[in-house]
Write a protein that holds these residues in place. Structure first.
Motif, PDB file in Angstrom:
ATOM      1  N   THR A 131      -2.139  79.620  47.944  1.00 15.91           N
ATOM      2  CA  THR A 131      -1.905  80.935  47.355  1.00 15.91           C
ATOM      3  C   THR A 131      -1.794  80.745  45.851  1.00 15.91           C
ATOM      4  N   GLY A 170      -9.170  84.499  56.334  1.00 14.97           N
ATOM      5  CA  GLY A 170      -7.756  84.240  56.572  1.00 14.97           C
ATOM      6  C   GLY A 170      -7.424  84.141  58.053  1.00 14.97           C
ATOM      7  N   HIS A 229      -3.836  84.819  49.621  1.00 13.35           N
ATOM      8  CA  HIS A 229      -4.875  83.845  49.284  1.00 13.35           C
ATOM      9  C   HIS A 229      -4.982  83.727  47.769  1.00 13.35           C
TER      10      HIS A 229
END
Length: 328
Positions: A315, A141, A164
Motif C-alpha cells: 500500500t 486485489g 493498493h
C-alpha cells in the motif's frame, strides 16, 4: 578480456559470505544496515548484475511486469510513451522486464491480464489511466496479484487510504500555479477548458484553476468543457467567444485542448496546456510538465520496496508536483 563480476567477487570485495550477498539481492530486510550498505557499494563498484534466468528458476518468478499499451488519443499520447520509456529503465535497474500488451477496452484488458497470470508470465502489473468505476483494481486485489497504478483510485472516499499503491501527479497544483502566474501578470479573465465531468484528472485540474481564481477574488464562471480533440476544442472556444466570453488568458486540461484554443484565440491570448508535449514545445505553447521519470521510479519502488521482486501486498502512495514550462 574482463569477465563479468560474480557473487564471489562481490563477497570478497565486501568481506562477507556469498549467502550474505544473496540476502542483499533477494531479502535485504534481513541484512544489517551497515552490511547492506557495504555490499551494495561493492555491487555498484564492480558493476555486478545478478543472473536473471537463474534467479527466475530459483524463485519461480518471471521478473516481469505487465503494462497495457493504450491507444493514442490526441497529441498527449506522447506522454504515455515517455512514461513507458522511464518505466522500462526503472524496472531494469531492479532486474525486471516490462511486458507490453494491447487491449480494445477494459474488459479485453482484464481478459489479457487473466491469461498472463494463468501462464505465470508476469509477477504483477502497472496500471495506467485510472478512472471512476475502474474495475481493474478490484479484480487484481481479489486475486492477491501485486500491482501499482499511475493515477489515483478515483471515486474512493479516502484515496490516501487505498488498499493498493498508487502514484500520481498533482494536476490541481499545476493548474493553480499556472493560473496564479497569469493573474500576477495582470490577467483578470482567465478561463478554463477541460473535459466533461466526472473525470478524475480533469476535475482536479479544474479545481486548481478555481482555487487560484477564488484566492485572487476573481470570477471562476468561465469554465468550458470539450472532448479531448483539437477541432472540438476550437469549436467550443469559438462558440464561447461568439456568446460574449472575453478571455485574457486560458488554462487547459491538456495540450490537445490548448492547441484547439490557440486556433480559436490566436497568438495574442496566453494559453497554457498540460503534459508539455512536443507539439506544445514546437508551437511555443506554455504547458504543465509531469515528472514522468520520478513517476516511473516511484511506481517501481512502491511495487517492489527495496528488494528485487514484487511485494506480496503493498500500500502507500506518492503525489508528485509538476512544473509549468513557460513559453512566448
Amino acid at each position: 578480456m574482463t569477465h563479468p563480476a560474480t557473487v564471489a567477487d562481490v563477497a570478497l570485495a565486501a568481506g562477507v559470505s556469498r549467502q550474505t550477498v544473496s540476502n542483499v539481492l533477494n531479502r535485504p530486510e534481513v541484512v544489517r544496515p551497515e552490511t547492506l550498505s557495504r555490499v551494495q557499494a561493492a555491487i555498484q563498484g564492480l558493476g555486478y548484475r545478478p543472473h536473471a534466468s537463474a534467479r527466475r528458476l530459483r524463485t519461480r518468478q518471471s521478473s516481469t511486469l505487465g503494462v497495457r499499451l493504450e491507444p493514442v488519443h490526441g497529441i498527449s499520447g506522447a506522454v504515455l510513451d515517455r512514461f513507458l520509456h522511464a518505466l522500462v529503465e526503472s524496472a531494469d535497474e531492479r532486474g525486471m522486464r516490462i511486458l507490453l500488451f494491447t487491449a480494445t477496452d477494459v474488459d479485453d484488458e482484464l481478459t489479457h491480464m487473466e491469461r498472463l497470470v494463468e501462464g505465470s508470465d508476469v509477477d504483477g502489473f502497472v496500471l495506467t489511466s485510472t478512472f471512476h468505476g475502474d474495475p481493474r483494481a478490484a479484480w487484481l486485489g481479489d486475486r492477491d496479484i501485486p500491482f501499482v497504478t499511475f493515477g489515483r483510485p478515483w471515486g474512493l472516499p479516502d484515496m490516501d487510504a487505498a488498499p493498493h499503491p498508487w502514484v500520481d501527479v498533482d494536476g490541481r497544483s499545476g493548474l493553480c500555479e499556472a493560473t496564479d502566474h497569469l493573474v500576477a501578470q495582470g490577467h483578470r479573465r482567465v478561463g478554463f477548458l477541460g473535459w466533461p465531468s466526472p473525470s478524475g484528472q480533469g476535475d482536479e485540474r479544474r479545481r486548481g484553476w478555481q482555487d487560484a481564481m477564488r484566492a485572487a477574488g476573481l470570477p471562476d464562471a468561465d469554465g468550458l468543457t470539450s472532448e479531448d480533440d483539437v477541432a472540438a476544442a476550437t469549436r467550443t472556444v469559438a462558440a464561447a467567444i461568439d456568446d460574449g466570453a472575453g478571455f485574457d488568458a486560458l488554462v487547459c486540461a491538456s495540450d490537445t485542448l490548448a492547441l484547439g484554443a490557440r486556433f480559436a484565440l490566436g497568438s495574442g491570448v496566453p494559453v497554457v496546456g498540460y503534459d508539455d508535449t512536443p507539439v506544445a514545445e514546437a508551437l511555443g505553447i506554455s504547458s504543465v510538465e509531469q515528472p514522468l521519470v520520478e513517476v516511473a521510479s516511484a511506481a517501481v519502488e512502491l511495487l517492489m520496496g527495496t528488494g528485487r521482486s514484487v511485494l506480496p501486498a503493498s500500500t502507500g502512495h506518492r503525489l508528485l508536483a509538476p512544473r509549468v514550462v513557460w513559453r512566448g
